[in-house]
Design a protein around this motif. Sequence first.
Motif, PDB file in Angstrom:
ATOM      1  N   THR A  86      43.215  39.146  75.119  1.00 49.25           N
ATOM      2  CA  THR A  86      42.932  38.235  74.232  1.00 49.25           C
ATOM      3  C   THR A  86      43.746  38.833  72.702  1.00 49.25           C
ATOM      4  O   THR A  86      42.943  39.212  71.772  1.00 49.25           O
ATOM      5  N   TRP A  87      45.174  38.102  72.410  1.00 49.66           N
ATOM      6  CA  TRP A  87      45.879  38.452  70.883  1.00 49.66           C
ATOM      7  C   TRP A  87      45.810  36.847  70.306  1.00 49.66           C
ATOM      8  O   TRP A  87      46.493  35.786  71.200  1.00 49.66           O
ATOM      9  N   TYR A  88      45.698  35.889  69.345  1.00 50.33           N
ATOM     10  CA  TYR A  88      45.826  35.367  68.541  1.00 50.33           C
ATOM     11  C   TYR A  88      47.235  35.168  67.620  1.00 50.33           C
ATOM     12  O   TYR A  88      46.992  35.433  66.858  1.00 50.33           O
ATOM     13  N   ASP A  89      48.087  34.839  67.774  1.00 48.15           N
ATOM     14  CA  ASP A  89      49.255  34.683  66.759  1.00 48.15           C
ATOM     15  C   ASP A  89      48.741  33.415  65.739  1.00 48.15           C
ATOM     16  O   ASP A  89      48.229  32.311  65.752  1.00 48.15           O
ATOM     17  N   ASP A  90      49.386  33.520  64.182  1.00 53.77           N
ATOM     18  CA  ASP A  90      49.124  33.030  63.125  1.00 53.77           C
ATOM     19  C   ASP A  90      49.581  31.690  63.755  1.00 53.77           C
ATOM     20  O   ASP A  90      49.883  30.271  63.305  1.00 53.77           O
ATOM     21  N   ARG A 122      54.216  34.718  56.012  1.00 56.97           N
ATOM     22  CA  ARG A 122      53.751  35.627  57.530  1.00 56.97           C
ATOM     23  C   ARG A 122      53.860  34.546  58.669  1.00 56.97           C
ATOM     24  O   ARG A 122      54.075  34.061  58.761  1.00 56.97           O
ATOM     25  N   SER A 123      53.629  35.839  59.346  1.00 58.42           N
ATOM     26  CA  SER A 123      53.353  35.782  60.930  1.00 58.42           C
ATOM     27  C   SER A 123      53.252  36.678  61.710  1.00 58.42           C
ATOM     28  O   SER A 123      54.011  37.988  62.061  1.00 58.42           O
ATOM     29  N   ILE A 124      52.049  36.538  61.667  1.00 53.57           N
ATOM     30  CA  ILE A 124      51.248  38.085  62.146  1.00 53.57           C
ATOM     31  C   ILE A 124      50.248  37.339  63.460  1.00 53.57           C
ATOM     32  O   ILE A 124      49.593  35.862  63.220  1.00 53.57           O
ATOM     33  N   ILE A 125      49.586  38.439  63.961  1.00 53.29           N
ATOM     34  CA  ILE A 125      48.426  38.106  65.089  1.00 53.29           C
ATOM     35  C   ILE A 125      47.769  38.713  64.117  1.00 53.29           C
ATOM     36  O   ILE A 125      47.405  39.225  63.843  1.00 53.29           O
ATOM     37  N   ASN A 126      46.338  37.444  64.345  1.00 52.04           N
ATOM     38  CA  ASN A 126      45.819  37.623  63.551  1.00 52.04           C
ATOM     39  C   ASN A 126      43.945  37.938  63.845  1.00 52.04           C
ATOM     40  O   ASN A 126      42.963  38.418  63.175  1.00 52.04           O
ATOM     41  N   ARG A 127      44.294  37.818  65.660  1.00 51.89           N
ATOM     42  CA  ARG A 127      42.914  38.842  66.185  1.00 51.89           C
ATOM     43  C   ARG A 127      43.193  39.056  67.284  1.00 51.89           C
ATOM     44  O   ARG A 127      44.158  38.978  68.250  1.00 51.89           O
ATOM     45  N   PHE A 128      42.347  39.981  67.646  1.00 46.49           N
ATOM     46  CA  PHE A 128      42.433  40.719  69.353  1.00 46.49           C
ATOM     47  C   PHE A 128      40.827  41.107  69.582  1.00 46.49           C
ATOM     48  O   PHE A 128      40.482  41.419  69.032  1.00 46.49           O
ATOM     49  N   THR A 129      40.864  40.380  70.984  1.00 44.19           N
ATOM     50  CA  THR A 129      39.428  40.653  71.561  1.00 44.19           C
ATOM     51  C   THR A 129      39.394  41.685  72.826  1.00 44.19           C
ATOM     52  O   THR A 129      40.465  40.896  73.493  1.00 44.19           O
ATOM     53  N   ALA A 130      38.727  42.253  73.112  1.00 46.46           N
ATOM     54  CA  ALA A 130      38.442  42.416  74.197  1.00 46.46           C
ATOM     55  C   ALA A 130      37.184  42.225  75.156  1.00 46.46           C
ATOM     56  O   ALA A 130      36.446  42.465  74.674  1.00 46.46           O
ATOM     57  N   ASP A 131      37.148  41.685  76.045  1.00 43.37           N
ATOM     58  CA  ASP A 131      35.782  41.364  77.260  1.00 43.37           C
ATOM     59  C   ASP A 131      35.753  41.696  78.962  1.00 43.37           C
ATOM     60  O   ASP A 131      36.935  42.223  79.417  1.00 43.37           O
TER      61      ASP A 131
END
Lengths: 109, 140
Positions: A91-95, A46-55
């Motif tokens: 912001t995107w957070y990768d595995d 598995r290799s995904i982006i696991n979180r996305f935030t907008a501020d």
Amino acid sequence: MASGVKPRVKVPKTASAGDTITIKTLISHKMESGQRKDDDGNIIPRSIINRFTADFNGQNVIDVALEPAISTNPYFQFEAIVPESGEFKFTWYDDDGDVYEESKKIEVS
Amino acid sequence: MELTRRKLLALGSGAVALSSLTGLPAFASLADDAIAELTGGADLGEGAVTITAPEIAENGNTVPIEVSAPGAVAITLYADGNPVPNVATFKFGPLSASRSASTRIRLAATQNVVAIAEMEDGSFQKASANVKVTIGGCGG
């Protein structure tokens, strides 16, 4: 998968105070689900982006937890309130620990 | 109305489409377990959440889904026929306007997509949509 990751964000350049605006975001990422097998029958990890935030100016708009069921090149559309001029930060957070960032300014009159 | 052969055929195919609608897949327990874990077994209300999904998705790799729940603090999406039922959780911050979001998801087969919204008063609301998938999106 640190290469070839390109965030794209669409935010209106101007708005009136207190307006609701629509934001669209897309990031190129293959989102390997961890369910697929390669030609030899081995599971591709598995290799995904696991979180996305907008501020906006430090205040949160949306915080998304992604699972492998999110499609390749994760796309999000959502709405935000803009009380004043400022900057959206995405912001995107990768595995694999990588963090991808993008920011957009908006003029509020 | 005179019943011609052509009309008769059209009627027949309509009936087939109707009967196939009733044969929806049963609710898988994996998704139920995941939902129970989220809500702590609380009762699920209905009506406050809207889920917009295509009735038929030709390609299960990218199915557009939109959820909306005014007054929700978070919406969690489940797909009950996927190997892993969890899809995504949207948490809404103070500057979120409509408590709605759209994204694209993978579906392994024809199944229900379920949205559970956690409301500001701590209660839970549920909505689901059945999506028919022509080509599965998990590359089994």
